[in-house]
Design a protein around this motif. Structure first.
Motif, PDB file in Angstrom:
ATOM      1  N   THR A  14      -5.722  30.752  17.259  1.00  0.00           N
ATOM      2  CA  THR A  14      -5.740  32.267  16.980  1.00  0.00           C
ATOM      3  C   THR A  14      -4.571  33.027  17.507  1.00  0.00           C
ATOM      4  N   SER A  15      -3.761  33.816  16.619  1.00  0.00           N
ATOM      5  CA  SER A  15      -2.478  34.070  16.910  1.00  0.00           C
ATOM      6  C   SER A  15      -2.252  35.585  16.495  1.00  0.00           C
ATOM      7  N   THR A  16      -1.229  36.346  17.188  1.00  0.00           N
ATOM      8  CA  THR A  16      -0.650  37.398  16.646  1.00  0.00           C
ATOM      9  C   THR A  16       0.833  36.898  16.445  1.00  0.00           C
ATOM     10  N   GLN A  17       1.297  37.462  15.350  1.00  0.00           N
ATOM     11  CA  GLN A  17       2.881  37.064  15.252  1.00  0.00           C
ATOM     12  C   GLN A  17       3.707  38.376  15.516  1.00  0.00           C
ATOM     13  N   LYS A  18       5.032  37.946  15.763  1.00  0.00           N
ATOM     14  CA  LYS A  18       5.982  38.951  15.772  1.00  0.00           C
ATOM     15  C   LYS A  18       6.345  39.849  14.607  1.00  0.00           C
ATOM     16  N   GLU A  19       7.308  40.630  14.312  1.00  0.00           N
ATOM     17  CA  GLU A  19       7.677  41.286  13.350  1.00  0.00           C
ATOM     18  C   GLU A  19       8.328  40.363  12.149  1.00  0.00           C
ATOM     19  N   ASN A  20       9.314  39.801  12.959  1.00  0.00           N
ATOM     20  CA  ASN A  20      10.111  38.784  11.734  1.00  0.00           C
ATOM     21  C   ASN A  20       9.527  37.375  11.994  1.00  0.00           C
ATOM     22  N   ILE A  21       8.853  37.032  11.179  1.00  0.00           N
ATOM     23  CA  ILE A  21       8.594  35.548  11.151  1.00  0.00           C
ATOM     24  C   ILE A  21       8.985  34.724   9.858  1.00  0.00           C
ATOM     25  N   GLU A  22      10.400  34.829   9.686  1.00  0.00           N
ATOM     26  CA  GLU A  22      11.194  34.022   8.545  1.00  0.00           C
ATOM     27  C   GLU A  22      11.065  32.532   9.011  1.00  0.00           C
ATOM     28  N   GLY A  23      10.651  31.812   7.741  1.00  0.00           N
ATOM     29  CA  GLY A  23      10.517  30.640   7.988  1.00  0.00           C
ATOM     30  C   GLY A  23       8.827  30.015   8.437  1.00  0.00           C
ATOM     31  N   TYR A  24       8.108  31.082   8.851  1.00  0.00           N
ATOM     32  CA  TYR A  24       6.859  30.829   9.378  1.00  0.00           C
ATOM     33  C   TYR A  24       6.007  30.177   8.177  1.00  0.00           C
ATOM     34  N   PRO A  25       6.007  30.853   6.887  1.00  0.00           N
ATOM     35  CA  PRO A  25       4.934  30.249   5.956  1.00  0.00           C
ATOM     36  C   PRO A  25       5.177  28.969   5.544  1.00  0.00           C
ATOM     37  N   GLU A  26       6.729  28.611   5.380  1.00  0.00           N
ATOM     38  CA  GLU A  26       6.853  27.157   5.303  1.00  0.00           C
ATOM     39  C   GLU A  26       6.497  26.225   6.225  1.00  0.00           C
ATOM     40  N   MET A  27       6.930  26.558   7.560  1.00  0.00           N
ATOM     41  CA  MET A  27       6.500  25.756   8.422  1.00  0.00           C
ATOM     42  C   MET A  27       4.990  25.485   8.718  1.00  0.00           C
ATOM     43  N   ALA A  28       4.213  26.516   8.303  1.00  0.00           N
ATOM     44  CA  ALA A  28       2.833  26.552   8.275  1.00  0.00           C
ATOM     45  C   ALA A  28       2.335  25.509   7.285  1.00  0.00           C
ATOM     46  N   ASP A  29       2.760  25.563   6.014  1.00  0.00           N
ATOM     47  CA  ASP A  29       2.480  24.518   4.962  1.00  0.00           C
ATOM     48  C   ASP A  29       2.913  23.267   5.561  1.00  0.00           C
ATOM     49  N   MET A  31       3.021  21.959   8.403  1.00  0.00           N
ATOM     50  CA  MET A  31       2.406  21.376   9.437  1.00  0.00           C
ATOM     51  C   MET A  31       0.814  20.810   9.035  1.00  0.00           C
ATOM     52  N   GLU A  32       0.536  21.923   7.915  1.00  0.00           N
ATOM     53  CA  GLU A  32      -1.247  21.540   7.327  1.00  0.00           C
ATOM     54  C   GLU A  32      -0.938  20.180   6.528  1.00  0.00           C
ATOM     55  N   ALA A  33       0.008  20.000   5.832  1.00  0.00           N
ATOM     56  CA  ALA A  33       0.386  18.674   5.159  1.00  0.00           C
ATOM     57  C   ALA A  33       0.456  17.682   5.961  1.00  0.00           C
ATOM     58  N   LEU A  34       1.068  17.621   7.075  1.00  0.00           N
ATOM     59  CA  LEU A  34       1.451  16.869   8.071  1.00  0.00           C
ATOM     60  C   LEU A  34       0.061  16.538   8.730  1.00  0.00           C
ATOM     61  N   ALA A  35      -0.547  17.371   9.167  1.00  0.00           N
ATOM     62  CA  ALA A  35      -1.894  17.249   9.748  1.00  0.00           C
ATOM     63  C   ALA A  35      -2.945  16.503   9.100  1.00  0.00           C
ATOM     64  N   ARG A  36      -2.746  16.597   7.740  1.00  0.00           N
ATOM     65  CA  ARG A  36      -3.746  15.926   6.638  1.00  0.00           C
ATOM     66  C   ARG A  36      -3.336  14.460   6.434  1.00  0.00           C
ATOM     67  N   GLN A  37      -2.274  13.998   7.173  1.00  0.00           N
ATOM     68  CA  GLN A  37      -1.997  12.859   7.161  1.00  0.00           C
ATOM     69  C   GLN A  37      -2.382  12.215   8.486  1.00  0.00           C
ATOM     70  N   LEU A  42      -9.956  15.720   9.713  1.00  0.00           N
ATOM     71  CA  LEU A  42     -11.120  16.006   8.840  1.00  0.00           C
ATOM     72  C   LEU A  42     -10.938  17.160   7.856  1.00  0.00           C
ATOM     73  N   GLY A  43     -10.277  18.218   8.366  1.00  0.00           N
ATOM     74  CA  GLY A  43     -10.193  19.371   7.445  1.00  0.00           C
ATOM     75  C   GLY A  43      -9.665  20.551   8.009  1.00  0.00           C
ATOM     76  N   MET A  44      -9.328  21.782   7.454  1.00  0.00           N
ATOM     77  CA  MET A  44      -8.619  22.927   7.790  1.00  0.00           C
ATOM     78  C   MET A  44      -9.193  24.174   7.202  1.00  0.00           C
ATOM     79  N   HIS A  45      -9.412  25.172   7.944  1.00  0.00           N
ATOM     80  CA  HIS A  45      -9.774  26.475   7.237  1.00  0.00           C
ATOM     81  C   HIS A  45      -8.650  27.274   8.010  1.00  0.00           C
ATOM     82  N   SER A  46      -7.971  28.148   7.261  1.00  0.00           N
ATOM     83  CA  SER A  46      -7.183  29.228   7.781  1.00  0.00           C
ATOM     84  C   SER A  46      -7.023  30.846   7.163  1.00  0.00           C
ATOM     85  N   ALA A  47      -6.857  31.626   7.939  1.00  0.00           N
ATOM     86  CA  ALA A  47      -6.712  33.089   7.380  1.00  0.00           C
ATOM     87  C   ALA A  47      -5.722  33.610   8.510  1.00  0.00           C
TER      88      ALA A  47
END
Length: 103
Positions: A14-29, A31-37, A42-47
């Motif tokens: 669970t997290s709160t982000q700073k105002e400038n999150i440049e590059g975050y969406p790409e890194m999140a994607d 990390m999800e792809a890497l975790a799946r490997q 077993l799986g993931m849910h995210s909001a």
């Protein structure tokens, strides 16, 4: 009679982000792809809104430990603390039962 249920683990991030999150969406994607490997994943849910919640599911505690120590994930963790998060919390939980509803 229901089938036997094999317990597993959930990591709740669970997290709160700073105002400038440049590059975050790409890194999140990434990390999800890497975790799946990873073995034991077993799986993931995210909001992601004002408060971000990501829940990943793992076969056992060893798989969680290995993911936490995975080199690209370590880099993402460091960047998150430095650049993206103003606060976060991690909880590791054992899932002993589950059910769901769907129309």
């Amino acid at each position: 009679m229901s089938e036997p249920f094999e317990s597993y683990y959930a990591v709740i991030f669970t997290s709160t982000q700073k105002e400038n999150i440049e590059g975050y969406p790409e890194m999140a994607d990434k990390m999800e792809a890497l975790a799946r490997q990873q073995s034991g994943f077993l799986g993931m849910h995210s909001a992601r809104n004002q408060v971000g919640i990501t829940i990943s599911y793992w076969k056992n505690l060893e798989a969680i430990k290995n993911w936490k120590q995975q080199c690209d994930h370590v880099i993402a963790q460091q960047k998150g603390r430095k650049d993206w998060y103003s606060w976060y919390s991690v909880k590791v939980c054992k899932v002993e039962r589950e059910y769901e509803f769907s129309l």
